[in-house]
Design a protein around this motif. Structure first.
Motif, PDB file in Angstrom:
ATOM      1  N   UNK A 431      13.135  31.514 -50.891  1.00 40.19           N
ATOM      2  CA  UNK A 431      13.888  33.343 -50.788  1.00 40.19           C
ATOM      3  C   UNK A 431      14.727  32.919 -49.567  1.00 40.19           C
ATOM      4  N   UNK A 432      14.164  32.740 -48.227  1.00 35.77           N
ATOM      5  CA  UNK A 432      14.816  32.900 -46.804  1.00 35.77           C
ATOM      6  C   UNK A 432      15.798  31.902 -46.642  1.00 35.77           C
ATOM      7  N   UNK A 433      16.101  31.569 -47.063  1.00 31.47           N
ATOM      8  CA  UNK A 433      16.844  29.800 -46.876  1.00 31.47           C
ATOM      9  C   UNK A 433      17.544  30.397 -46.589  1.00 31.47           C
ATOM     10  N   UNK A 434      18.550  29.937 -45.776  1.00 33.70           N
ATOM     11  CA  UNK A 434      20.602  30.547 -45.440  1.00 33.70           C
ATOM     12  C   UNK A 434      21.124  29.668 -46.523  1.00 33.70           C
ATOM     13  N   UNK A 435      22.037  30.858 -47.415  1.00 37.05           N
ATOM     14  CA  UNK A 435      22.734  30.599 -48.223  1.00 37.05           C
ATOM     15  C   UNK A 435      23.871  29.789 -48.228  1.00 37.05           C
ATOM     16  N   UNK A 436      24.261  29.621 -47.121  1.00 32.38           N
ATOM     17  CA  UNK A 436      25.351  28.377 -46.375  1.00 32.38           C
ATOM     18  C   UNK A 436      24.656  27.103 -46.095  1.00 32.38           C
ATOM     19  N   UNK A 437      23.216  26.571 -46.638  1.00 28.46           N
ATOM     20  CA  UNK A 437      22.914  25.261 -45.710  1.00 28.46           C
ATOM     21  C   UNK A 437      23.140  23.985 -46.698  1.00 28.46           C
ATOM     22  N   UNK A 438      23.673  23.037 -46.538  1.00 26.48           N
ATOM     23  CA  UNK A 438      24.502  21.762 -47.577  1.00 26.48           C
ATOM     24  C   UNK A 438      23.826  21.774 -48.599  1.00 26.48           C
ATOM     25  N   UNK A 439      24.112  21.732 -49.373  1.00 30.10           N
ATOM     26  CA  UNK A 439      23.122  21.487 -51.224  1.00 30.10           C
ATOM     27  C   UNK A 439      22.707  19.965 -50.855  1.00 30.10           C
ATOM     28  N   UNK A 440      22.948  19.328 -50.211  1.00 35.42           N
ATOM     29  CA  UNK A 440      21.831  17.682 -49.960  1.00 35.42           C
ATOM     30  C   UNK A 440      20.915  18.419 -50.119  1.00 35.42           C
ATOM     31  N   UNK A 441      20.626  18.773 -48.592  1.00 30.61           N
ATOM     32  CA  UNK A 441      19.383  18.717 -48.413  1.00 30.61           C
ATOM     33  C   UNK A 441      18.641  20.682 -48.647  1.00 30.61           C
ATOM     34  N   UNK A 442      19.231  21.174 -49.298  1.00 28.43           N
ATOM     35  CA  UNK A 442      18.417  22.687 -49.824  1.00 28.43           C
ATOM     36  C   UNK A 442      17.424  21.950 -51.138  1.00 28.43           C
TER      37      UNK A 442
END
Length: 620
Positions: A431-442
């Motif tokens: 839930x704390x993952x950054x919202x602007x993280x790249x889609x493939x790595x997320x």
């Protein structure tokens, strides 16, 4: 980029890699209860004498040095050599050192068979001599900060020890020693910078780009061996990571680049230098992509040994003067090794190289904030993914050590509540993952999370049996994991770092899925509700079922069969890249055969019944 620690000559920890399963259970990918003198699985198979648990060196509680895995491998080779010699003696008419007298060109002759056995025995003896040397080395008090193992033509260097242990098949001699086209090199460096370095920022991208520029100058400066190793290994990793077949150009180029790096191994991996850990880390990353030539288990073990011997598993004391940038670099290197060690150990179901209690290193600052990555021209670069990955590895390490590395004869008090607590902590992390993280790595981190849920819930080593609700959670998470991994295996290009270990994860998830279908398949197919068990007083509640991502794609029976089929298809696709994945597919077909037959029969009966009912209905 070298750095030295005052703790380098006084390591605070001896590395031990406790074996959590006997060799037979590990090969069969089954749970081993470590019972002495032989585990239950080996007893049932009548292989008590072959169970490594019967050997006192594997008794739980005894520390094993990092070379113990080498000793086990040597024992296996010695047994195979003994068998080959006995076979040779029963067939050959000449002594073992005599060449065959008959013409070996006749392929149907006994002499040809004897010649083949003679050559194989010679190769086996050579390998045995190398492994014996490695074994003798293991009895020494080795400290990877020593500089006693300087390269020469006649001695055993640290690099040669590492390569002798880690090599599965020899790397072919390189076809050329010249540099590739500069455009090719820069494209591969860019791939590494965008797809792998964000997750494992063990060195600055600016240094890598500067090295490429120096290499392609008309009159380049004197390039050190460690820099050549860095250059060629980055090119090899980037090429192998883009491969989709073990026969395509990317894979062949990767092997070629590794061949060009190996002559620099003695200097790049020599002990006592800051670049040693980064060089070992690169070898580990490549081994995860090329299991045909290297075994990732041994390189990460040597890397961890170097980390501990150099004192990187402890932050330097406050009295030691060190710049913030150097301290941050030191921490990033440690956590890159830590993250790979945890991932590799878990996927092989083996013990960690060091325990968390021995670690005292703060997390580094963001690599993007500290300028580790370069070439990011966008106004707002994506979030740094390495810190979330390091935090996830810490969470995984905590429950894995308790559930899998604790004493299996001692039950964990309230194991169910412990597991729910760890699942809750991992959910909080997600839930704390950054919202602007790249889609493939997320997407990759989401797969890691589902894998962790299943791994943690399925544990029965020190706790109660998995409840029906826990098995339902495994059922849901495996389907979501396999669906996504099947899509990724079909993609022509991947932006995240996927390796042969992902094939091992797919096999593990599939094995857990088959176990659930065997145990509660009737309950799942009946459509009966499985209630959420109430939490113990003062404890967290069990996690809720994940949201279905495949809504409208069939009932439980159809979803189960589709998941089983996709597991096999995914392993077959991975088999195009790694031949070992085809063996995993064959093994999965065997363990899932009974469930597959049962469920396909059920579907045929259901479809026939539905068709009959439709035909009996009155039609206008």
């Amino acid at each position: 980029m070298t750095f030295r620690s005052s703790l380098a000559d006084t390591p605070l920890l001896k590395v031990s890699r406790p074996v959590s399963a006997c060799s037979r259970c590990r090969s069969a990918k089954v749970k081993c209860d470590n019972k002495l003198p032989a585990c239950t699985a080996c007893e049932k198979a009548g292989r008590e004498k072959e169970c490594t648990a019967a050997n006192d060196q594997f008794a739980r509680g005894k520390e094993r040095s990092y070379v113990a895995a080498l000793e086990l491998r040597i024992e296996k080779l010695e047994r195979r050599l003994s068998y080959a010699c006995s076979t040779n003696a029963s067939i050959a008419l000449h002594g073992p050192d005599e060449p065959p007298a008959a013409d070996p060109n006749r392929k149907d002759s006994l002499a040809f068979i004897r010649a083949a056995i003679h050559r194989k025995a010679a190769r086996t003896q050579e390998n045995a001599d190398i492994n014996a040397l490695v074994s003798d080395f293991g009895y020494l008090a080795v400290n990877t900060t020593t500089r006693d193992f300087e390269p020469s033509e006649s001695n055993m260097t640290f690099a040669r020890l590492v390569l002798a242990a880690a090599t599965n098949e020899p790397v072919p001699e390189p076809k050329s020693t010249s540099l590739p086209a500069e455009s090719t090199a820069r494209a591969l460096v860019q791939f590494y910078e965008t797809s792998i370095l964000p997750l494992y920022p063990a060195f600055p991208a600016t240094m890598l780009h500067a090295l490429v520029s120096d290499l392609y100058q008309e009159h380049p400066r004197q390039i050190r061996s460690s820099e050549y190793w860095l250059f060629w290994m980055v090119l090899a990793i980037s090429s192998a990571a883009q491969s989709r077949s073990r026969e395509d150009e990317h894979y062949l180029n990767g092997v070629e680049f590794v061949g060009r790096a190996l002559p620099h191994a003695d200097r790049a991996l020599r002990p006592g230098y800051g670049t040693q850990v980064q060089s070992l880390l690169l070898l580990t990353q490549y081994s995860m992509l090329d299991p045909a030539h290297f075994d990732s288990w041994h390189p990460i073990g040597f890397t961890c040994r170097a980390v501990v011997d150099q004192g990187l598993h402890q932050d330097p004391p406050h009295t030691q003067q060190i710049s913030p940038a150097a301290l941050d670099e030191r921490r990033r290197i440690f956590y890159c090794v830590y993250a790979l060690d945890r991932a590799i150990s878990m996927v092989h179901a083996r013990g960690f190289s060091f325990y968390d209690d021995a670690v005292s290193v703060a997390l580094p600052s963001s690599t993007l904030a500290s300028g580790t990555l370069s070439g990011l021209s966008m106004s707002k670069p994506p979030a740094d993914p390495s810190i979330p990955l390091f935090k996830l590895r810490q969470l995984q390490s905590a429950w894995y050590q308790t559930l899998y590395q604790g004493n299996p004869t001692e039950s964990l008090p309230d194991a169910t509540s412990f597991i729910w607590q760890k699942c809750f902590e991992m959910w909080e992390w997600s839930e704390r993952l950054p919202v602007d993280m790249s889609a493939p790595i997320r997407e990759m981190l989401d797969l890691e999370l589902r894998y962790s849920y299943v791994y943690c819930i399925a544990s029965t080593a020190r706790g109660a049996q998995v409840s029906a609700y826990g098995k339902l959670l495994i059922f849901d998470h495996v389907i979501a994991y396999v669906d996504k991994m099947y899509d990724i295996a079909n993609l022509a290009d991947k932006a995240a770092f996927y390796t042969y270990h992902d094939a091992l994860r797919v096999f593990f998830m599939g094995s857990q899925f088959v176990a659930v279908l065997r145990e509660i398949g009737d309950l799942l197919l009946s459509g009966s509700s499985i209630p959420v068990p109430p939490p113990a007083p003062g404890k967290v509640s069990p996690p809720l079922r994940p949201v279905r991502l495949d809504r409208g794609t069939g009932d439980t029976l159809d979803r189960s069969l589709r998941c089983l089929e996709r597991i096999k298809l995914t392993l077959r696709l991975f088999g195009n890249r790694w031949e070992q994945a085809l063996s995993l597919m064959d093994s999965f077909e065997i363990i899932s055969g009974e469930v597959w037959k049962d469920f396909t029969t059920r579907r045929a009966v259901r479809d026939a019944t539905t068709t009959g009912q439709w035909q009996q209905m009155p039609h206008a």
